[in-house]
Scaffold this active site. Structure first.
Site, short mmCIF file in Angstrom:
data_model
loop_
_atom_site.label_atom_id
_atom_site.label_comp_id
_atom_site.label_asym_id
_atom_site.label_seq_id
_atom_site.Cartn_x
_atom_site.Cartn_y
_atom_site.Cartn_z
N ASP A 131 10.43 -23.12 -53.53
CA ASP A 131 9.36 -24.11 -53.73
C ASP A 131 9.62 -25.47 -53.07
OD1 ASP A 131 8.20 -22.16 -55.24
OD2 ASP A 131 8.54 -23.13 -57.17
N ARG A 166 -15.78 -14.24 -43.75
CA ARG A 166 -15.57 -14.51 -45.17
C ARG A 166 -14.72 -15.74 -45.42
NH1 ARG A 166 -14.60 -8.38 -46.87
NH2 ARG A 166 -16.68 -8.00 -47.69
N ARG A 250 -13.05 -14.36 -51.21
CA ARG A 250 -12.09 -13.32 -51.59
C ARG A 250 -10.73 -13.95 -51.86
NH1 ARG A 250 -14.40 -8.12 -50.66
NH2 ARG A 250 -16.60 -8.65 -50.79
N ARG A 259 9.15 -14.20 -51.99
CA ARG A 259 10.56 -14.40 -52.34
C ARG A 259 11.49 -13.50 -51.52
NH1 ARG A 259 10.95 -15.01 -58.30
NH2 ARG A 259 10.19 -17.10 -58.70
P1 ATP Z 1 12.97 -21.37 -60.34
O1 ATP Z 1 12.75 -22.68 -59.60
O2 ATP Z 1 12.92 -20.22 -59.45
O3 ATP Z 1 12.09 -21.23 -61.56
P2 ATP Z 1 15.02 -22.25 -62.11
O4 ATP Z 1 16.47 -22.45 -61.91
O5 ATP Z 1 14.20 -23.48 -62.35
O6 ATP Z 1 14.48 -21.42 -60.88
P3 ATP Z 1 14.69 -21.45 -64.89
O7 ATP Z 1 14.19 -20.15 -65.43
O8 ATP Z 1 13.97 -22.69 -65.25
O9 ATP Z 1 14.80 -21.23 -63.31
O10 ATP Z 1 16.22 -21.64 -65.35
C1 ATP Z 1 17.18 -20.61 -65.13
C2 ATP Z 1 18.15 -20.55 -66.26
O11 ATP Z 1 18.85 -21.80 -66.39
C3 ATP Z 1 17.53 -20.34 -67.63
O12 ATP Z 1 17.24 -18.99 -67.89
C4 ATP Z 1 18.64 -20.85 -68.55
O13 ATP Z 1 19.66 -19.88 -68.67
C5 ATP Z 1 19.17 -22.02 -67.76
N1 ATP Z 1 18.54 -23.26 -68.23
C6 ATP Z 1 17.35 -23.79 -67.87
N2 ATP Z 1 17.08 -24.92 -68.54
C7 ATP Z 1 18.13 -25.13 -69.37
C8 ATP Z 1 18.48 -26.11 -70.36
N3 ATP Z 1 17.68 -27.14 -70.61
N4 ATP Z 1 19.65 -25.96 -71.01
C9 ATP Z 1 20.48 -24.95 -70.77
N5 ATP Z 1 20.21 -23.98 -69.86
C10 ATP Z 1 19.07 -24.06 -69.18
#
Ligand code: ATP
Length: 326
Positions: A131, A166, A250, A259
């Site tokens: 992203d 379209r 559409r 991904r």
């Molecule tokens: P993406 O950008 O693809 O969503 P991301 O790293 O933001 O990736 P999340 O699902 O938000 O993905 O976070 C991944 C993991 O990080 C969570 O499943 C959890 O284990 C951990 N995590 C996220 N937020 C917290 C928090 N506030 N405290 C502790 N662990 C966290």
């Protein structure tokens, strides 16, 4: 400061092409510097449930070109609790790990920040998300590959859109930042991009329809960033149906297609440089920072800044999409 002897590495949250190249770079740079490396499976889940294995240089052979992550990734609820993190710390120290490299998005880096504060663990993060929505960095690992995948898909959709005259709404990822939609629109010559940084969606679309599609164009493609609140492209199609019933809009949702795939050269280079820098950073005594890139230079970004959403979209780019599609 205690000397670091053994690094644990994990990938967490949504996977992104280039994560494997980063795992390879972290592992080999660490081994080059006589550090042990332990691969932790399924993100924080592997720390909490003790799924780890010692890595050698061979563990990361032949992966630079592969999408996904050989370490697997997951979302781990337990790690968001104090008990889960206590288990993670116990497993980590039992395995002899004294520092971590975490590759993931804002959630993963928020988890890293909390863990580092609670247990005084040195952690360096790498921005792994398609992203491009992390603070303090111009690029994230996987963004370039996803953008190229989107452009390739839109080129194909253009063929059928033109044949049928379209209006196509193509939904792409990026619910917090519109980089994929906006730059995807510029690169594919789309007629408009609907992004979270912009508010008046339907007005913009009415303008597009009146300006181009209605008068001179025989097809139109609008890139729409996913949006759980408005329903993204599907929500927009519904509104078009109500307000411009004469148009046959559409919807194509690119979804997880974005991904996957082999990382582009740009993503492989970025991942390799950032991965190697993560080890340099730990050896320099850096902790609780994400490796970012600003104007071509690698930089250290505190987790607190990295997890603030980066929405430095250039408003001029929104106009550029319109101007170039007249
Ligand atoms: P993406 O950008 O693809 O969503 P991301 O790293 O933001 O990736 P999340 O699902 O938000 O993905 O976070 C991944 C993991 O990080 C969570 O499943 C959890 O284990 C951990 N995590 C996220 N937020 C917290 C928090 N506030 N405290 C502790 N662990 C966290």
């Amino acid at each position: 400061m205690a000397k670091i002897n053994c690094i644990g590495i994990l990938t967490s949250g949504g996977d992104a092409p280039g994560m494997n190249a980063a795992i390879r770079a972290v592992t080999r740079m660490a081994i080059y510097n006589n550090l042990r490396v332990i691969g932790i499976k399924r993100g924080y889940y592997g720390l909490v449930y003790n799924e780890m294995e010692e890595f050698t240089t061979k563990s990361v052979s032949n992966i630079i070109q592969q999408g996904g992550t050989i370490l697997k990734t997951a979302r781990c609820k337990e790690f968001t609790t104090a008990e889960g993190r206590a288990k993670a710390y116990e497993n980590m120290t039992s395995a002899g790990i004294d520092a971590l490299v975490v590759i993931g998005g804002d959630g993963s880096l928020s988890g890293a920040r909390i863990f580092a504060e609670e247990y005084d663990v040195p952690i360096v993060g790498l921005p792994g998300t398609i992203d491009n929505d992390l603070g303090g960095t111009d690029r994230t690992i996987g963004y370039d590959t996803a953008l190229n995948t989107i452009v390739d898909a839109v080129d194909k959709i253009r063929d059928t859109a033109t044949s049928h005259e379209r209006l196509f709404l193509v939904e792409v990822m990026g619910h917090m930042a519109g980089y994929l939609a906006l730059n995807g629109a510029i690169a594919s010559g789309a007629e408009a991009a609907i992004i979270p940084e912009m508010e008046t969606e339907i007005d913009q679309l009415g303008d597009l329809i009146n300006r181009g599609f209605r008068k001179s164009k025989n097809s139109a493609i609008v890139l729409v960033a996913e949006n759980p609140t408005t329903g993204g492209a599907m929500g927009l199609a519904q509104r078009i149906k109500e307000e411009f019933p004469e148009y046959d809009a559409r919807v194509t949702i690119l979804g997880h297609l974005q991904r996957g795939g082999s990382p582009t050269a740009a993503d492989r280079i970025l991942s390799s440089k950032m991965g190697a820098q993560a080890i340099t950073a730990l050896m320099e005594g850096q902790r609780n920072v994400m490796i970012g890139i600003k104007n071509g230079d690698l930089v250290y970004v505190p987790f607190s800044k990295a997890t603030q959403h980066n929405s430095s979209i250039d408003r001029g780019d929104i106009d550029l999409v319109k101007i170039l599609s007249i």
